[in-house]
Design an enzyme around this catalytic site. Structure first.
Site, mmCIF file in Angstrom:
data_model
loop_
_atom_site.group_PDB
_atom_site.id
_atom_site.type_symbol
_atom_site.label_atom_id
_atom_site.label_comp_id
_atom_site.label_asym_id
_atom_site.label_seq_id
_atom_site.Cartn_x
_atom_site.Cartn_y
_atom_site.Cartn_z
ATOM 1 N N ARG A 1 0.825 -1.200 0.000
ATOM 2 C CA ARG A 1 0.000 0.000 0.000
ATOM 3 C C ARG A 1 0.864 1.257 0.000
ATOM 4 O O ARG A 1 1.944 1.283 0.591
ATOM 5 C CB ARG A 1 -0.886 0.022 1.254
ATOM 6 C CG ARG A 1 -1.965 -1.024 1.258
ATOM 7 C CD ARG A 1 -2.727 -1.019 2.581
ATOM 8 N NE ARG A 1 -1.871 -1.423 3.687
ATOM 9 C CZ ARG A 1 -1.887 -0.862 4.889
ATOM 10 N NH1 ARG A 1 -2.699 0.138 5.133
ATOM 11 N NH2 ARG A 1 -1.097 -1.298 5.844
ATOM 12 N N SER B 1 8.456 -5.178 5.973
ATOM 13 C CA SER B 1 8.130 -6.255 6.924
ATOM 14 C C SER B 1 8.947 -7.519 6.684
ATOM 15 O O SER B 1 8.392 -8.627 6.557
ATOM 16 C CB SER B 1 6.638 -6.565 6.840
ATOM 17 O OG SER B 1 5.885 -5.399 7.009
ATOM 18 N N ASP C 1 6.873 -3.773 10.229
ATOM 19 C CA ASP C 1 5.421 -3.624 10.382
ATOM 20 C C ASP C 1 4.986 -3.670 11.840
ATOM 21 O O ASP C 1 4.016 -3.015 12.225
ATOM 22 C CB ASP C 1 4.673 -4.684 9.563
ATOM 23 C CG ASP C 1 5.161 -6.101 9.821
ATOM 24 O OD1 ASP C 1 6.178 -6.264 10.521
ATOM 25 O OD2 ASP C 1 4.531 -7.046 9.303
#
Length: 780
Positions: free
Chosen positions: A399, A460, A514
């Protein structure tokens, strides 16, 4: 005495078995006991009350199975009572067809009763919530609370008053053959008294109880046998009375059946119910039209029982033995996945041990939990302001966000982009070029191309962080294998790609994991948030550690957020004792065998595969899908983790579970769907328990670090598995009923409706990690 009755039964059994050549052969026994019982197991039933003229004292309230077994044992017989059933259940079991099982049974004989297959989740008196269970209605007692007073006649009242149990079994006294003759007799008495019949006879004979018990189907010969001299008109009246009494009995029986069928149709959410009904006793075949009128949404087929009380008992006994053997096989397969409290305490202790090793300068290389410093030294205090870009890369979808943080609001706009598998497993240059192209597309759509905004990069994957904007990739996980990236600074790789694309309006100021982004996002709303937890495609955690304990970074003052990278916990073999053969098969077929072992027990990327291997083993053991080969089940990743989430939804009708399995080309039966749900529940419960054990180690270390008797902390939680799984939060608590169960002392006041562990929880929305990346570099 109860012993006399059951001793008599045992002696009869001894005489019967005397003819067998092997007297020491063990026999399983099914016991048909057609009286009202409170049944708690297939082999445990307490008698509620006698009926049909039985009055044996000392039995009511006792377990009749145990009474019979004790009597059999005194006779030194090799017989085990494995199942007790009502005669209606035996009738149902002997009335099935090959194409469709029988799910309802009715007895209309001396007495009357019914049973049907009900949805287990609707039966509040049992703990079982999956599948279906046969319910013995004991509908003969219907009306004992005066519900039927509106249809009870004076003739019925006379019959009830003369019975051995006045006020009891009111419905049975309107329907059962034991009483119909008596109803006819009382009607004839009234007619004779009014000179409507038998005007030339001595009708006093009718006042003798039970004199007309067999008179329903007979006319002149029966009446003459009784000493009456009926004329043609008398015979017609008697036949008419018999017909009315029998018709009412049939109509009442049909009404009760219609109620059962309507309940089944509604509870299964069907527009049309097609069902087989097993019948025994005096069946009113000519009156089935009444049922159809009362239950128009149901199509019924009446199937006469074949020796329901004999053959049915044998079938139920055989079924009980088959299910017991199947249960042994299932338990043998699933027991290694069921963790005890001591197992979880050991996992907690091992996690704590690995954490200490990972923090030590000299010992970090030996730890499977890397405990990487993030250079994030504080959590948000709520005063952060500004406009930022955020990039969240953690899987096949990533995103891009723009976050605007104002005094009283946070506004976000975002877009999700897909990374093709060819790029994920291609070159690093292609991967980061694709990421920059997506950033440019997003900025163009948001009219941000002319602005240079600070960008926070949520990355992440395991990295060694050398600064807030410098992180060296240690290894790929989650199926990524892009070349030329491991050992490189991912921020620099992103900057290089921006240069290649001539996109100079990119200012990367922070890179965070993350888990850190999750913690920071939750921390903006709750200053007590000092832990981040991800349970999604992968799993990881971070927390605020005392600087004095971080041996891999200079300095002793303050705190630093530690990215645990706990997905690799156990890579050094410390968790081998809880790894099952199914876990080993999953691990061997991944792109990184022997790596991320803890993650492969917990995260969404692997749980479906664990379930698939268990199902294959059950097929091989012939306890699932009737042991028939399932070629589709051999396909890797065919059983996706999202199916676990769907199958485990509380209250989901098993027909919907069946639909899921059929969509996968798995031709499951009703029993199969119950078993598949149990496998899914076992696998996901273990995942939650292991996650909770790891979290217990974290919060206990934080409490001890600070010298507190009680720690009050909030955990920011994110990840699709946690958010989408129906038991995601609840099972963490079920695995460790609050982390206090493993010795931690933490305050357990959830700040959202979802509680998983003993610390507070902050369940993030869809943009948690990206928002956290923005907070990670916002000015204070």
């Amino acid at each position: 005495m109860p012993l006399q009755l059951f001793s008599f039964i045992a002696k009869c059994l001894r005489q019967f078995l005397a003819g067998f050549s092997s007297p020491q052969r063990h026999f399983p026994l099914g016991f048909v006991f057609p009286f009202s019982c409170k049944q708690t197991r297939l082999d445990k039933a307490e008698l509620i009350s006698w009926s049909k003229g039985f009055k044996c004292t000392g039995v009511e309230g006792k377990d009749v199975v145990q009474l019979l077994q004790s009597a059999i044992n005194k006779e030194e017989l090799y017989v085990d009572v494995v199942a007790l059933m009502n005669d209606t259940v035996g009738t149902m079991m002997t009335s099935s067809r090959d194409d469709k099982a029988c799910e309802v049974a009715i007895i209309v004989d001396a007495g009357t009763n019914s049973c049907f297959m009900a949805e287990a989740q609707l039966i509040e008196t049992v703990e079982e919530t999956s599948g279906r269970m046969c319910v013995n209605t004991e509908w003969g007692c219907f009306g004992d609370d005066t519900t039927l007073s509106g249809i009870v006649t004076v003739y019925d009242q006379c019959v009830d008053k003369e019975s051995s149990n006045p006020g009891k079994k009111r419905f049975e006294k309107l329907v059962g053959g034991f009483y119909l003759g008596e109803i006819v007799r009382h009607v004839l008495i009234t007619l004779a008294a009014e000179k409507a019949i038998f005007t030339g006879s001595k009708a006093g004979i009718l006042r003798n109880k039970d004199v007309h018990e067999d008179g329903m189907a007979k006319t002149r010969s029966t009446l003459e046998t009784l000493g009456l001299r009926p004329n043609e008109r008398d015979c017609c009246w008697v036949k008419h009375v018999c017909w009315e009494v029998v018709s009412r009995s049939a109509a009442l029986c049909a009404a009760g059946l219609a109620a059962i069928l309507t309940h089944m149709c509604q509870s299964r959410e069907l527009e049309q119910l097609s069902v087989n009904i097993g019948v025994d006793g005096e069946l009113y075949r000519d009156h089935t039209i009444v049922t159809e009128l009362l239950a128009p949404g149901c199509t019924i087929t009446l199937l006469p029982s074949v020796d329901g009380t004999g053959r049915g008992a044998a079938i139920v006994t055989a079924l009980a033995l088959r299910l017991a053997e199947q249960r042994r096989e299932v338990e043998q397969l699933l027991s290694p996945l069921r963790l005890s409290r001591s197992d979880l305490q050991r996992v907690q202790a091992l996690m704590r041990q690995e954490m200490e090793l990972g923090l030590g300068k000299e010992t970090s290389a030996r730890s499977s939990v890397r405990m990487l410093p993030t250079y994030v030294r504080a959590t948000p205090d709520g005063t952060e302001r500004g406009e930022f870009l955020a990039l969240d890369l953690g899987g096949t979808n990533f995103r891009v966000l723009v976050v605007r943080v104002a005094e009283n609001s946070i506004r976000m706009a975002s877009e999700i982009y897909v990374i093709p598998t060819s790029i994920i497993q291609g070159t690093g240059v292609a991967l980061f070029n694709h990421i920059v192209e997506c950033i440019m597309d997003f900025q163009l759509k948001q009219d941000l191309m002319e602005q240079i905004l600070p960008l926070g990069f949520t990355f992440s994957f395991p990295c060694q962080q050398l600064g807030l904007d410098k992180a060296v990739l240690l290894n790929w996980t989650k199926g990524f294998s892009a070349s030329g990236c491991v050992g490189q600074d991912v921020v620099q790789l992103l900057r290089d790609a921006a240069q290649r694309k001539e996109h100079f309006a990119l200012n990367v100021v922070a890179v965070v994991n993350d888990t850190v982004g999750t913690m920071m996002s939750c921390g903006y709303d709750d200053p007590k948030c000092e832990i981040g937890l991800i349970v999604g495609t992968g799993t990881n955690a971070c927390y605020m550690e005392e600087m004095r304990n971080v041996g891999t970074v200079e300095g002793n003052d303050g705190h630093m957020c530690i990215n645990m990278e706990w997905g690799a916990f156990g890579d050094n073999g410390c968790l081998d004792h809880i790894f099952t053969t199914f876990d080993q098969m999953v691990d061997e077929n991944t792109i990184n065998p022997g790596k991320q072992r803890f993650e492969k027990l917990i995260s969404g990327m692997y749980l479906g595969e664990i379930v698939r291997y268990i199902l294959l083993a059950m097929v091989e053991k012939q306890v699932l899908f009737r042991g028939k080969p399932c070629p589709k089940l051999q396909t890797k990743d065919i059983f996706q983790t999202k199916f676990l989430s769907t199958i485990e939804i509380d209250g989901l009708a098993l027909r919907k579970v069946l639909a899921i399995l059929w969509d996968l080309d798995l031709h499951a039966s009703f029993e199969d769907s119950v078993l598949v749900r149990e496998v899914c529940q076992t696998v996901s419960l273990r995942a939650a328990q292991l996650c909770a054990a790891g979290m217990a180690a974290v919060v206990e270390k934080m409490r001890e670090n600070r010298g507190l008797d009680q720690l009050d902390v909030t955990v920011g939680v994110d990840g699709t598995l946690y958010k989408m799984h129906p038991q995601g939060s609840a099972r963490g608590g079920r695995g460790l009923p609050q982390s206090r169960a493993l010795g931690t002392a933490t305050t357990a006041t959830a700040i959202t409706p979802i509680k998983c562990f003993s610390p507070h929880l902050c369940l993030l929305g869809a943009h948690g990690e990206g928002l956290g990346a923005a907070h990670g570099h916002s000015p204070t």
